[in-house]
Design a protein around this motif. Sequence first.
Motif, mmCIF file in Angstrom:
data_model
loop_
_atom_site.group_PDB
_atom_site.id
_atom_site.type_symbol
_atom_site.label_atom_id
_atom_site.label_comp_id
_atom_site.label_asym_id
_atom_site.label_seq_id
_atom_site.Cartn_x
_atom_site.Cartn_y
_atom_site.Cartn_z
ATOM 1 N N MET A 37 0.836 -1.204 0.000
ATOM 2 C CA MET A 37 0.000 0.000 0.000
ATOM 3 C C MET A 37 0.875 1.260 0.000
ATOM 4 O O MET A 37 1.923 1.300 0.640
ATOM 5 N N THR A 38 0.404 2.275 -0.711
ATOM 6 C CA THR A 38 1.042 3.595 -0.657
ATOM 7 C C THR A 38 0.386 4.353 0.484
ATOM 8 O O THR A 38 -0.833 4.535 0.510
ATOM 9 N N ARG A 39 1.214 4.777 1.439
ATOM 10 C CA ARG A 39 0.698 5.375 2.675
ATOM 11 C C ARG A 39 0.885 6.895 2.610
ATOM 12 O O ARG A 39 2.016 7.390 2.585
ATOM 13 N N ILE A 40 -0.227 7.620 2.583
ATOM 14 C CA ILE A 40 -0.175 9.090 2.549
ATOM 15 C C ILE A 40 -0.579 9.633 3.911
ATOM 16 O O ILE A 40 -1.687 9.383 4.391
ATOM 17 N N LEU A 41 0.340 10.358 4.534
ATOM 18 C CA LEU A 41 0.066 10.985 5.827
ATOM 19 C C LEU A 41 -0.586 12.341 5.588
ATOM 20 O O LEU A 41 -0.059 13.170 4.833
ATOM 21 N N ILE A 42 -1.729 12.551 6.210
ATOM 22 C CA ILE A 42 -2.405 13.850 6.158
ATOM 23 C C ILE A 42 -2.299 14.442 7.561
ATOM 24 O O ILE A 42 -2.942 13.978 8.502
ATOM 25 N N LEU A 43 -1.428 15.417 7.691
ATOM 26 C CA LEU A 43 -1.067 16.002 8.983
ATOM 27 C C LEU A 43 -1.630 17.417 9.036
ATOM 28 O O LEU A 43 -1.307 18.240 8.180
#
Length: 198
Positions: A1-7
């Motif tokens: 999986m491509t993990r995108i952090l939304i901070l």
Amino acid sequence: MTRILILYVSRHGMTAQMANQIARGVESVAGAEAVIRTVPDVSTVCEQTAPRIPAEGAVYATLDDLKNCDGLAMGSPTHFGNMAAPLKYFLDGTTALWFSGALVGKPAAVFTSTGSMHGGQESTLLSMMLPLLHQGMMILGLPYTENALRETTTGGTPYGASHVAMGDEGLSDHEKNLCRALGARLAQTATRLKTHDH
């Protein structure tokens, strides 16, 4: 999986709404997942230890969240043309990641919510890019091939997604579309980069 952090940091809930729309855009891309995180407030009185898990909203981010992401979307309300203090405080604590080069080559995008039409949204987005450039990240904006960017009468900039909270009815359709487009673009780019690296 491509993990995108939304901070993100959110004062009145609008930046949080934007984060959720960006997450929808991320998850519209096959094989991509959005991880939503926030940061503790900073105290004006003294050093304060916040609980590890906030009473409501997103979980607090750790340096590992940043280290383990494949891409980053970072959001803040506009405070006098700049990011809010809690986000800057969190970024100031990322020196170890800078030394190790943990974020080098990863794509990043920024987003903001502003209380008025000329409240500094573009300078906030630009200022949020600076620490990410120091970390070696690759900055993504919104291209004008996104029709909503040309048509919007509310938020939306080529520097990243934005919302103008005037009397606030919530996010406009154009603002939602641009948040989702930014999330999708970030996830697609991160996926391509990750595939290329392996």
